[in-house]
Write a protein that holds these residues in place. Sequence first.
Motif, short mmCIF file in Angstrom:
data_model
loop_
_atom_site.label_atom_id
_atom_site.label_comp_id
_atom_site.label_asym_id
_atom_site.label_seq_id
_atom_site.Cartn_x
_atom_site.Cartn_y
_atom_site.Cartn_z
N VAL A 182 -1.76 3.42 -4.00
CA VAL A 182 -1.33 3.23 -5.39
C VAL A 182 -2.40 2.54 -6.22
CG1 VAL A 182 0.35 2.06 -6.87
CG2 VAL A 182 1.12 3.24 -4.80
N GLU A 183 -3.03 1.51 -5.67
CA GLU A 183 -4.02 0.75 -6.43
C GLU A 183 -5.19 1.62 -6.86
OE1 GLU A 183 -6.53 -3.45 -6.21
OE2 GLU A 183 -5.62 -2.63 -4.38
N HIS A 184 -5.62 2.53 -5.99
CA HIS A 184 -6.81 3.34 -6.27
C HIS A 184 -6.49 4.78 -6.66
CE1 HIS A 184 -8.18 0.06 -3.50
NE2 HIS A 184 -9.05 -0.08 -4.48
N ARG A 185 -5.21 5.11 -6.75
CA ARG A 185 -4.75 6.41 -7.24
C ARG A 185 -5.37 7.58 -6.46
NH1 ARG A 185 -4.49 3.29 -11.95
NH2 ARG A 185 -2.51 3.56 -13.08
N ARG A 186 -5.14 7.56 -5.15
CA ARG A 186 -5.62 8.65 -4.30
C ARG A 186 -4.72 8.70 -3.07
NH1 ARG A 186 -11.00 5.11 -3.07
NH2 ARG A 186 -10.10 3.70 -1.49
N GLN A 275 7.24 -10.46 -1.02
CA GLN A 275 8.06 -9.91 0.05
C GLN A 275 8.07 -8.38 0.09
OE1 GLN A 275 9.35 -12.06 2.27
NE2 GLN A 275 8.39 -13.68 1.05
N ASN A 276 7.32 -7.75 -0.79
CA ASN A 276 7.40 -6.28 -0.91
C ASN A 276 8.83 -5.81 -1.15
OD1 ASN A 276 4.62 -5.86 1.12
ND2 ASN A 276 4.87 -4.64 -0.73
N ALA A 277 9.61 -6.64 -1.84
CA ALA A 277 11.00 -6.30 -2.12
C ALA A 277 11.10 -5.29 -3.25
CB ALA A 277 11.81 -7.55 -2.46
N LEU A 278 10.13 -5.34 -4.18
CA LEU A 278 10.06 -4.38 -5.27
C LEU A 278 9.01 -3.32 -4.94
CD1 LEU A 278 10.11 -6.81 -8.34
CD2 LEU A 278 12.05 -5.79 -7.13
N HIS A 279 9.12 -2.17 -5.57
CA HIS A 279 8.12 -1.12 -5.39
C HIS A 279 6.95 -1.35 -6.33
CE1 HIS A 279 11.39 0.45 -3.23
NE2 HIS A 279 11.93 1.22 -4.15
N SER A 280 5.75 -1.21 -5.82
CA SER A 280 4.53 -1.29 -6.63
C SER A 280 4.01 0.13 -6.82
CB SER A 280 3.49 -2.16 -5.93
OG SER A 280 3.95 -3.48 -5.77
N PHE A 281 4.22 0.66 -8.02
CA PHE A 281 3.92 2.07 -8.27
C PHE A 281 2.96 2.23 -9.43
CE2 PHE A 281 8.26 3.91 -6.64
CZ PHE A 281 7.88 3.61 -5.34
N ASP A 282 2.31 3.40 -9.49
CA ASP A 282 1.55 3.79 -10.67
C ASP A 282 2.50 4.19 -11.79
OD1 ASP A 282 -1.18 3.55 -9.79
OD2 ASP A 282 -0.81 5.25 -8.47
N TYR A 283 1.97 4.22 -13.02
CA TYR A 283 2.77 4.61 -14.17
C TYR A 283 2.01 5.73 -14.88
CZ TYR A 283 5.91 3.73 -18.21
OH TYR A 283 6.82 3.83 -19.22
N ILE A 284 1.69 5.55 -16.15
CA ILE A 284 0.96 6.57 -16.91
C ILE A 284 -0.26 5.92 -17.59
CG2 ILE A 284 2.67 8.36 -17.35
CD1 ILE A 284 2.22 5.60 -19.84
N GLU A 285 -1.27 6.75 -17.83
CA GLU A 285 -2.47 6.33 -18.56
C GLU A 285 -3.10 5.06 -17.99
OE1 GLU A 285 -1.46 8.36 -22.89
OE2 GLU A 285 -1.00 6.24 -22.63
N GLY A 286 -3.18 5.03 -16.66
CA GLY A 286 -3.86 3.93 -15.98
C GLY A 286 -3.02 2.69 -15.76
N ARG A 287 -1.76 2.70 -16.18
CA ARG A 287 -0.91 1.53 -15.99
C ARG A 287 -0.20 1.60 -14.64
NH1 ARG A 287 -0.19 3.14 -21.33
NH2 ARG A 287 -0.76 1.58 -22.90
N PHE A 288 0.41 0.46 -14.29
CA PHE A 288 1.19 0.32 -13.07
C PHE A 288 2.60 -0.15 -13.44
CE2 PHE A 288 -3.25 -0.44 -12.15
CZ PHE A 288 -3.49 0.29 -11.00
N HIS A 289 3.47 -0.23 -12.45
CA HIS A 289 4.75 -0.88 -12.70
C HIS A 289 5.35 -1.40 -11.40
CE1 HIS A 289 6.28 3.19 -11.63
NE2 HIS A 289 7.40 2.59 -11.27
N LEU A 290 6.14 -2.45 -11.53
CA LEU A 290 7.00 -2.92 -10.45
C LEU A 290 8.39 -2.37 -10.71
CD1 LEU A 290 6.02 -6.69 -10.03
CD2 LEU A 290 5.51 -4.81 -8.45
#
Length: 496
Positions: A182-186, A275-290
């Motif tokens: 997710v961090e590096h989008r690949r 705790q990795n309780a939330l999902h760490s995901f990509d979003y749009i236009e280079g953003r991320f989201h929990l």
Amino acid sequence: MYYIGIDLGTSAVKLLLVREDGGIENTVSKAYPVEYPHPGWSQQDPRVWWDAVRAGVRELIAGRDAALVRGIGCGGQMHGLVVLDADDAVIRPCILWNDGRTEAEVAYLNEEIGRDRISSLTGNIAFAGFTAPKLLWMRAHEPGEFARIAKIMLPKDYLSYQLTGVHATDFSDASGTLLLDVEHRRWSTEMLDICGVSEKQMPALLDGADAIGTVDPNVARQLGLPPGVTVAAGAGDNAAAAVGCGAVASGSCNISLGTSGTVFIPSDSFRVDAQNALHSFDYIEGRFHLMGCILSAASCSGWFLGDILRSEDFDAQERPVDPSRVSSDLPYFLPYLMGERSPHNDTSARGAFIGLRADTPRSDMVRAVREGVAFAIRDCVDVARAEGIEIRRSTLCGGGARSALMRQILASVLDIDLDLLQTEQGPGYGAAALAMVACKDQRDVQTCARDIARIKETVSPDPELTGAYEQRYRIWRQLYPALRPIYREMGESHEG
């Protein structure tokens, strides 16, 4: 100009015909069944989705100037495993997001490969709904079908493939596979190796506002569309809903109360909670989201008010509830009808009423169901707050948000303002916005969202109720830990 937004839901697909000013010209919904071949399993034939979309598009544009359709965007249910053979034929029914068959595979990933290792590769740990455990399950239980896999896709991307002939996905949806770095989008080569698949079997990765291509000419003729209609990569349902609600920039938040419930928190930077309780995901236009996800939200009321009480008038069932009467001795409800994802990650969890008495009226049980969902959302919000994230207000969408009782309970439980949109059409609306950007008719997603997402009403917390709910939440949050050993024993007895 018109833009078509497609929301591929669990029980139906909803199609929107959206004008360039954000107004809704027409809507069409087509229902389809969910298969439950075993307790805790859920699956669908992807071909049923495409049949529904084909019929829906023709109905959507009937009587209108189809030549004005410029773009199509798809948003939809995440995590589903769609597998195609070398001829692009569906190999088996899609294993859905709320399917719980992969408990052993999740344990293998989190315990044998290790939570820390999985998180370092993907930003997340394994949850039963994610795609990677489903691949492991298929490899173990359906080896013949697994060997035939030529392409691995997500549900909404199967629709985009049928429209364009291109195998592609967007970063937000790909994040939920547990196969993406997710961090590096690949795609994560190591995660692919663990699951026994290769990158050539994976779809191309695009931003949600990128154009996949245009609708195939033959398909366009079948659907009654003009040639050259642009198809956007789209987004997972929660990312698409957040776009449609205007929750794009860092510092915003969107809460969705659909079949499942989510707390969606955009961010300009990649982050993982302790705790990795939330999902760490990509979003749009280079953003991320929990994102925190509870598996049963509005579906809890559908179950209790519809299936159990046999009522079609949910408002009438809620009318006797006195929202100001909040005390610790009222019954409680745990909303884990399909197990739970955030923050417990427990497929064995089950729903429960606690504290019923001989004089408990129906209205108190109705209230408890609404409160249980609000408390489960609070669990997710509190994880984010523990990370130093301030959530002072949020947009609110989804079918569960139509309940005035639910809105007031949720605002008071979370102690935040909840903004309701003039046009709230969930993932389909955000998908149409992504199509506008893909067609280059809007500069970027944030500008587009700001132009079309307009607030019509704000629900504020009641200070007295907030204090009373603090006491109820303190008791409620002790119930799951107390019942967890029993849930596990029930699961072991069922397996035996």
